[in-house]
Design a protein around this motif. Structure first.
Motif, PDB file in Angstrom:
ATOM      1  N   PRO A 114       0.808  -1.220   0.000  1.00  0.00           N
ATOM      2  CA  PRO A 114       0.000   0.000   0.000  1.00  0.00           C
ATOM      3  C   PRO A 114       0.843   1.272   0.000  1.00  0.00           C
ATOM      4  N   GLY A 119      -1.774   5.099  -6.425  1.00  0.00           N
ATOM      5  CA  GLY A 119      -2.458   6.243  -5.838  1.00  0.00           C
ATOM      6  C   GLY A 119      -1.556   7.037  -4.908  1.00  0.00           C
ATOM      7  N   VAL A 120      -0.831   6.323  -4.055  1.00  0.00           N
ATOM      8  CA  VAL A 120       0.076   7.000  -3.117  1.00  0.00           C
ATOM      9  C   VAL A 120       1.224   7.681  -3.856  1.00  0.00           C
ATOM     10  N   GLN A 123       0.442  10.971  -5.200  1.00  0.00           N
ATOM     11  CA  GLN A 123       0.420  12.020  -4.176  1.00  0.00           C
ATOM     12  C   GLN A 123       1.823  12.469  -3.781  1.00  0.00           C
TER      13      GLN A 123
ATOM     14  N   TRP B 129      -3.371  14.727   4.826  1.00  0.00           N
ATOM     15  CA  TRP B 129      -3.062  13.421   4.241  1.00  0.00           C
ATOM     16  C   TRP B 129      -3.873  12.339   4.949  1.00  0.00           C
ATOM     17  N   TYR B 133      -7.078   9.983   3.387  1.00  0.00           N
ATOM     18  CA  TYR B 133      -7.111   8.527   3.249  1.00  0.00           C
ATOM     19  C   TYR B 133      -8.184   7.891   4.115  1.00  0.00           C
TER      20      TYR B 133
END
Lengths: 174, 215
Positions: A114, A119-120, A123, B129, B133
């Motif tokens: 993850p 997606g991360v 960012q 952040w 999430y």
């Protein structure tokens, strides 16, 4: 009057490691299925389409339509396959070894992947290569140590397990 | 030959540790708790001693039956398989899959993105952040629960999904996530917090709870 069971449908992206886990399980268990590709990059990410979101509100692959339900989360899917199509098995018989298999799988699935998924990284931006390398390396450092204790030919002993994919015949050494 | 009491390495506020504390309480398993402070001394999880116990350098870790396990759901599954009553999974494989899907969504899809280590790396914008999430994870979860929930996450029996839900909601509250859009999550959380196992394992009642946060 019995209906012919519909073939399972796997929603998958070729390069998604989470999708690959499920593809391995389906292959090991000899389960045929239809594959519907979901491109995570094209069209702003097809996983965000209204159609896919209705199928899987988590907007992620893999998702599996099977036996009249739709499941997501690779290990939840793999456990379901294990419980409904138990041969060949993806878990050892012994509860302590089963726990080691799950510990390794969970470390990868929660502790490494993850932190470096698409997606991360989007960012994180510019420093994404370094970010991904950092989390994979530190996760692998821990995993390398754990495997010193658990591994045989494969992650846990000598039978392939859901720690990384698996086939085994049930007459194992006790 | 009496078997030794299990030892749980835990941090009062770690949601992952709380999941295991709930499971131990639900199953009536007594244990000794060794606190690992994730903040003091640069983070006690990085000590050579703890690293030898758990190379993943995280809590929870559980010493039980002569082995040491980490990863909350691996631990909870082990407890389920060796101390099966009361059960934390339904009998039906499809319902079991729904429980695991919800648990995994929280454990892989939400919590790791807002854990201490990551937020330290994110720096200044960490509140935003974490809120991002947790919110996006809860949006998905709220929709899934429309289909699966009864009194609790899946039907009317407490399951592994519920053990993951309550600690994640506590995290949401700490990060000031607006819970308005998640009425099902809110309702289920409230119902679970009425159960003794969820109360006795709560972060505000742990041996390492700081005085100012103690209930």
């Amino acid at each position: 009057m019995s209906a012919v069971a519909a073939k399972p449908i796997l929603y998958s992206y070729f390069r998604s490691s989470c999708s690959w886990r499920v593809r391995i399980a389906l292959a090991l268990k000899g389960i045929s299925y239809d594959l519907v590709p979901v491109n995570l990059v094209k069209d702003g990410g097809q996983q965000f389409s209204a159609e896919f979101k209705a199928l899987n509100p988590m907007k992620q692959v893999p998702a599996l339509k099977i036996d009249g339900i739709t499941l997501s989360q690779s290990l939840a899917i793999i456990h379901y396959l294990e419980e409904t199509r138990p041969n060949p098995s993806l878990l050892p018989q012994d509860p302590k070894k089963r726990a080691q298999v799950r510990m390794i799988a969970d470390h990868i699935v929660s502790g490494i992947q993850p932190l470096q998924n698409l997606g991360v990284l989007k960012q994180i931006g510019e420093r994404k290569m370094e970010w991904a390398q950092n989390y994979i390396s530190s996760g692998f450092q821990a995993l390398e140590q754990i495997l010193q204790h658990t591994a045989g030919r494969y992650c846990v002993g000598d039978e392939i397990q859901s720690g990384h994919g698996s086939i085994s015949h049930n007459n194992q050494n006790k």
